[in-house]
Scaffold this active site. Structure first.
Site, mmCIF file in Angstrom:
data_model
loop_
_atom_site.group_PDB
_atom_site.id
_atom_site.type_symbol
_atom_site.label_atom_id
_atom_site.label_comp_id
_atom_site.label_asym_id
_atom_site.label_seq_id
_atom_site.Cartn_x
_atom_site.Cartn_y
_atom_site.Cartn_z
ATOM 1 C CG LEU A 293 10.242 8.355 12.080
ATOM 2 C CD1 LEU A 293 8.791 7.957 12.750
ATOM 3 C CD2 LEU A 293 10.635 9.817 12.223
ATOM 4 C CG HIS B 33 4.223 -1.292 6.362
ATOM 5 N ND1 HIS B 33 5.199 -1.048 6.299
ATOM 6 C CD2 HIS B 33 4.299 -2.827 5.880
ATOM 7 C CE1 HIS B 33 5.814 -1.857 5.304
ATOM 8 N NE2 HIS B 33 5.061 -2.912 5.158
HETATM 9 N N1 NHR Z 1 10.773 4.593 12.267
HETATM 10 C C1 NHR Z 1 11.055 3.478 13.141
HETATM 11 N N2 NHR Z 1 11.655 3.737 13.611
HETATM 12 N N3 NHR Z 1 10.342 2.801 13.023
HETATM 13 C C2 NHR Z 1 8.889 2.458 11.994
HETATM 14 O O1 NHR Z 1 7.857 1.017 12.367
HETATM 15 C C3 NHR Z 1 8.740 3.351 11.242
HETATM 16 C C4 NHR Z 1 9.986 4.181 11.029
HETATM 17 C C5 NHR Z 1 9.394 4.967 10.271
HETATM 18 C C6 NHR Z 1 8.707 5.263 9.305
HETATM 19 C C7 NHR Z 1 6.429 3.918 8.478
HETATM 20 C C8 NHR Z 1 7.391 2.500 7.489
HETATM 21 C C9 NHR Z 1 6.059 1.925 6.850
HETATM 22 O O2 NHR Z 1 4.887 1.514 7.334
HETATM 23 C C10 NHR Z 1 7.616 4.285 9.251
HETATM 24 C C11 NHR Z 1 7.348 2.836 10.234
HETATM 25 C C12 NHR Z 1 9.973 4.281 5.230
HETATM 26 C C13 NHR Z 1 11.062 3.926 4.992
HETATM 27 C C14 NHR Z 1 11.676 3.839 4.503
HETATM 28 O O3 NHR Z 1 12.571 3.063 3.946
HETATM 29 C C15 NHR Z 1 10.958 2.284 5.503
HETATM 30 C C16 NHR Z 1 9.030 2.506 5.795
HETATM 31 C C17 NHR Z 1 8.749 3.276 6.495
HETATM 32 C C18 NHR Z 1 8.277 4.093 5.986
HETATM 33 N N4 NHR Z 1 12.314 5.661 3.661
HETATM 34 C C19 NHR Z 1 13.458 5.989 2.886
HETATM 35 C C20 NHR Z 1 14.417 6.316 4.298
HETATM 36 O O4 NHR Z 1 15.066 6.250 3.796
HETATM 37 C C21 NHR Z 1 13.670 6.916 2.249
HETATM 38 C C22 NHR Z 1 11.890 6.836 1.263
HETATM 39 C C23 NHR Z 1 11.226 8.108 0.940
HETATM 40 O O5 NHR Z 1 11.387 9.381 0.742
HETATM 41 O O6 NHR Z 1 10.818 7.613 0.044
HETATM 42 O O7 NHR Z 1 13.827 6.998 5.930
HETATM 43 O O8 NHR Z 1 6.408 1.120 5.328
HETATM 44 C C1 GAR Z 2 -0.833 4.116 2.408
HETATM 45 O O1 GAR Z 2 -1.491 2.668 1.700
HETATM 46 C C2 GAR Z 2 0.135 3.216 3.371
HETATM 47 O O2 GAR Z 2 -0.421 2.199 3.661
HETATM 48 C C3 GAR Z 2 2.102 3.714 2.861
HETATM 49 O O3 GAR Z 2 1.303 4.968 1.937
HETATM 50 C C4 GAR Z 2 -0.357 4.989 1.599
HETATM 51 C C5 GAR Z 2 -0.461 6.741 1.910
HETATM 52 O O4 GAR Z 2 -1.485 7.141 1.569
HETATM 53 N N1 GAR Z 2 2.617 3.911 3.795
HETATM 54 C C6 GAR Z 2 3.553 3.152 3.404
HETATM 55 O O5 GAR Z 2 3.939 2.979 2.842
HETATM 56 C C7 GAR Z 2 4.500 3.517 4.341
HETATM 57 N N2 GAR Z 2 5.953 3.473 4.297
HETATM 58 P P1 GAR Z 2 -2.212 8.190 1.846
HETATM 59 O O6 GAR Z 2 -0.967 9.717 1.737
HETATM 60 O O7 GAR Z 2 -3.124 8.649 1.160
HETATM 61 O O8 GAR Z 2 -2.589 8.118 3.320
#
Ligand code: NHR
Ligand code: GAR
Length: 209
Positions: A93, A109
């Site tokens: 985001l 996470h």
């Molecule tokens: N956004 C911000 N600004 N800050 C955080 O702490 C966020 C966030 C958005 C999502 C969840 C996070 C996790 O817990 C989260 C925390 C997606 C990616 C990623 O690389 C990384 C971390 C997290 C969620 N996403 C790719 C992208 O290009 C797409 C991957 C896919 O669609 O499968 O956005 O891990």
């Molecule tokens: C969970 O393990 C969560 O911590 C992780 O994905 C799984 C989602 O499971 N989150 C991420 O990796 C965010 N990037 P769920 O859809 O069954 O809650």
């Protein structure tokens, strides 16, 4: 009643744990909507079958990350949330979005932050030979996976673990911890001071097997 909007991308088992705890423990809160960026997310069916409003904001239907973020925020705000919960939400985001919800947006996470922000956390923990792994609930800020830490759950890494086995052990702890953390927020039991989060009743913010 506090209003909670939950963002998912897939299975939605953390969302399900929160929905069930909210009902079973009669939180002063309601799940106002569950929103997915993926049309086929399995969690949408669970939410709908529990009478919760659902919506899809498909990132693939938007020309830029900014346009996606803006439409997502428009749909979220139509449910007037007090708290936004990311539960397996997979899109990064942007700054405008995180600024709009700062202080009222939580994420879970699947690592012991600050180790292993980003994706593929279980593979990375195994690759590094970590003896503990886990999950972290944190407030979301602009910097990915770096916001103030609300709670952490630790599990051992066991001989013979692969990423799936480790993920399952961590996920079971996520389902205990995340509902607790969300409940703390809706009951006003969290205070953030200089980037550190205090549980005002001195309930343990550390979870373990
Ligand atoms: N956004 C911000 N600004 N800050 C955080 O702490 C966020 C966030 C958005 C999502 C969840 C996070 C996790 O817990 C989260 C925390 C997606 C990616 C990623 O690389 C990384 C971390 C997290 C969620 N996403 C790719 C992208 O290009 C797409 C991957 C896919 O669609 O499968 O956005 O891990
Ligand atoms: C969970 O393990 C969560 O911590 C992780 O994905 C799984 C989602 O499971 N989150 C991420 O990796 C965010 N990037 P769920 O859809 O069954 O809650």
């Amino acid at each position: 009643m506090k209003r909670i909007v939950i963002l998912i991308s897939g299975r939605g088992s953390n969302m399900e744990a929160i929905v069930r705890a909210c009902a079973a423990e009669s939180w002063p809160a309601q799940i106002a909507a569950v929103i997915s960026n993926r049309p086929g997310a399995a969690g949408l069916a669970f939410a709908a079958s529990h009478g919760i409003a659902t919506a899809v904001v498909d990132h693939k239907a938007h020309a830029s990350r900014e346009a996606f973020d803006a439409e997502l925020a428009r749909v979220i705000d139509s449910y007037a949330p007090d708290l936004l919960v990311l539960a397996g939400f997979m899109r990064i985001l942007g700054n405008a979005f995180t600024a709009h919800y700062e202080g009222r947006m939580l994420n879970i996470h699947p690592s012991l932050l600050p180790a292993f922000p980003g994706l593929h956390t279980h593979e990375k923990a195994l690759e590094m030979g970590c003896k503990f792994a886990g999950a972290t609930v944190h407030f979301v800020t602009a910097q990915l996976d770096h916001g103030p830490i609300v709670a952490q759950a630790a599990v051992p890494v066991l001989p013979g673990d692969d990423a799936d086995a480790l993920a399952a052990r961590v996920l079971a702890q996520e389902h205990r911890m995340y509902p607790r953390a969300v409940r703390w927020f809706v009951e006003g039991r969290l205070a953030v001071d200089q980037g550190r989060v205090q549980q005002l009743d001195d309930e343990a913010q550390a979870f373990s097997l």
